[in-house]
Design an enzyme around this catalytic site. Structure first.
Site, short mmCIF file in Angstrom:
data_model
loop_
_atom_site.label_atom_id
_atom_site.label_comp_id
_atom_site.label_asym_id
_atom_site.label_seq_id
_atom_site.Cartn_x
_atom_site.Cartn_y
_atom_site.Cartn_z
CG HIS A 1 88.10 -42.44 71.56
ND1 HIS A 1 87.97 -43.61 72.28
CD2 HIS A 1 88.88 -42.74 70.49
CE1 HIS A 1 88.61 -44.57 71.66
NE2 HIS A 1 89.18 -44.07 70.56
CB CYS A 2 93.19 -39.52 72.77
SG CYS A 2 94.73 -38.94 72.01
N PRO A 3 92.53 -40.48 69.44
CG PRO A 3 92.60 -39.34 67.40
CD PRO A 3 92.15 -39.20 68.82
N GLY B 1 94.59 -44.31 71.24
CA GLY B 1 93.66 -45.40 71.01
C GLY B 1 92.82 -45.76 72.21
CD GLN B 2 91.17 -46.98 76.66
OE1 GLN B 2 90.05 -46.94 76.16
NE2 GLN B 2 91.70 -48.10 77.19
#
Length: 426
Positions: free
Chosen positions: A181-183, A186-187
């Site tokens: 999950h890549c901050p 945001g996805q």
């Protein structure tokens, strides 16, 4: 922006219960946020996208205004215009990749409305039970390229996760070929957006190198035209100094990610698998060679989404009780049963978490939500689940037990009040 949109009533069902005609994204049980009527799906940390956009667009504007515009007169044959045009087009391309990565379904597997049918029969009945119980196994074994791989049952989604699938604790969804999950976008990064994520990271690296290089070109042009030292030329263009420092720092971040994901693609691993399974010490059942691995990411067609977020569905009013096996189970019954089961697990010493859960990406946390309404009807003991009919039998006795308790308390209160009245008269 929509999380769960308040639906509109479209009619009334029998018994006074209203039926709501809504779309799938309006009843979505994950933590996602939807835009434009379910056409775009984002993670719950969508605000980080605006920070990422600012970190891309702001330096590009500074470069075009204070560097590229000054280079228009430094180059012949309109090469200065080409420098600015390439910078603008490259920035738009990177921003587009960011939005495509963040706003599409990463490969979410739809949740089941009920658990699958158990396949194992426990012939040793428990104390007080006269019939054998059906058990749902915690793991299953499947074959992947000739290797046996264990797949795990997801308590939240009520399904056996396919190979390379994992449940994201942030988005609260099971995602195919879950990478991480890549901050910054945001996805979740999964099967359907990993290609765009890599293109975004690698393109951002090239954009940093491009801005860094032409800032130095502008500094050298000033040095040669005004016959100054390199430090004197840098002082003449503070914007170039800021961009050189900024792009130098960013290129280590996005460039490092690009190199790392090139390694993952060449070995057909995900970030999650690399940190969890350590395929450098064991055999990777998904590795098919460097060429085939790159083809798998860049040349294979992206499968369609398993979710139609704009599909119209009909949902009954939540005020109406939910039917379960011919009886009705309310939320109080589910919570009471969950509390009883939690105490039994503590007394029997069965409340330990499997080591497999503790090392997963949010798996341990999602499995420990004992009061979750979708799982409270499945009493887990030693990693197995009982049938939902047990819940109905317990819930059916709650009304009688409540009346008995109320009556007994009332009778006690009445008898005690009579005794006190008699004493006062004496």
């Amino acid at each position: 922006m929509y999380g769960v949109h308040p639906p509109n009533n479209s009619g009334e069902a029998d018994g006074g219960a209203t039926a709501e005609v809504i779309r799938t994204y309006q009843t979505w049980k994950g933590s996602n946020i939807f835009f434009l009527g379910g056409r775009f799906i984002f993670g719950p940390d969508i605000r980080s996208i605006f920070l990422s956009l600012f970190l891309i667009i702001a330096p590009a504007i500074v470069f075009c205004v204070f560097v590229a515009r000054k280079l228009l007169d430094k180059f012949n044959h309109h090469l200065g215009i080409l420098v600015m045009v390439i910078a603008i087009v490259f920035t738009i391309y990177v921003v587009t990749l960011l939005l495509v990565t963040s706003g599409r379904d990463p490969g979410i597997i739809p949740r089941n409305t009920h658990p699958p049918e158990p396949e194992i029969i426990d012939q040793s009945p428990e104390v007080g039970s006269q019939t054998p119980q059906l058990r749902l196994p915690r793991f299953k074994e499947v074959m992947v390229n000739g290797f046996t791989v264990k797949v795990k049952y997801c308590d939240t989604c009520m399904l056996y996760r396919p190979p390379r699938c994992s449940h994201c604790s942030i988005c609260d969804n099971c995602v195919q070929r879950f990478d991480h999950h890549c901050p910054w976008v945001g996805q979740c990064i999964g099967l359907r957006n990993y290609r765009f994520f890599f293109m975004f990271v690698s393109s951002a690296t090239l954009l940093c190198i491009y801005v860094f290089a032409f800032c130095w070109v502008y500094v050298i042009k000033i040095k040669n035209s005004e016959e100054k030292s390199i430090w004197g030329a840098l002082i003449k263009t503070p914007a170039s100094i800021a961009l050189i420092i900024y792009t130098f720092i960013c290129v280590w971040f996005v460039g490092g990610l690009t190199v790392f994901h090139l390694y993952l693609i060449s070995t057909n691993q995900s970030t999650y698998e690399n940190f969890r399974y350590r395929y450098d010490q064991t055999v990777n059942p998904h590795n098919r060679g460097i060429i085939e691995n790159f083809k798998d990411v860049f040349w294979r067609s992206i499968p369609p989404s398993k979710n139609d977020f704009r599909a119209i569905v009909v949902r009954e009013s939540e005020s109406r009780s939910r039917s379960s096996g011919g009886g009705f189970v309310n939320s109080n019954a589910e919570k009471t049963l969950s509390d009883i089961e939690m105490r039994e697990r503590k007394d029997n010493g069965l409340g330990q978490v499997d080591q497999y859960d503790e090392t997963g990406h949010g798996e341990g946390r999602s499995d420990l939500r004992g009061s979750h309404p979708r799982r409270s009807s499945w009493g887990r003991r030693s990693g197995n689940w009982e049938l939902q009919s047990d819940v109905a039998s317990v819930a059916s006795g709650l009304g009688d037990s409540n009346r008995i308790v109320g009556g007994s308390s009332g009778s006690l209160g009445g008898s005690r009040g009579g005794q006190l009245t008699g004493q006062s008269r004496q």
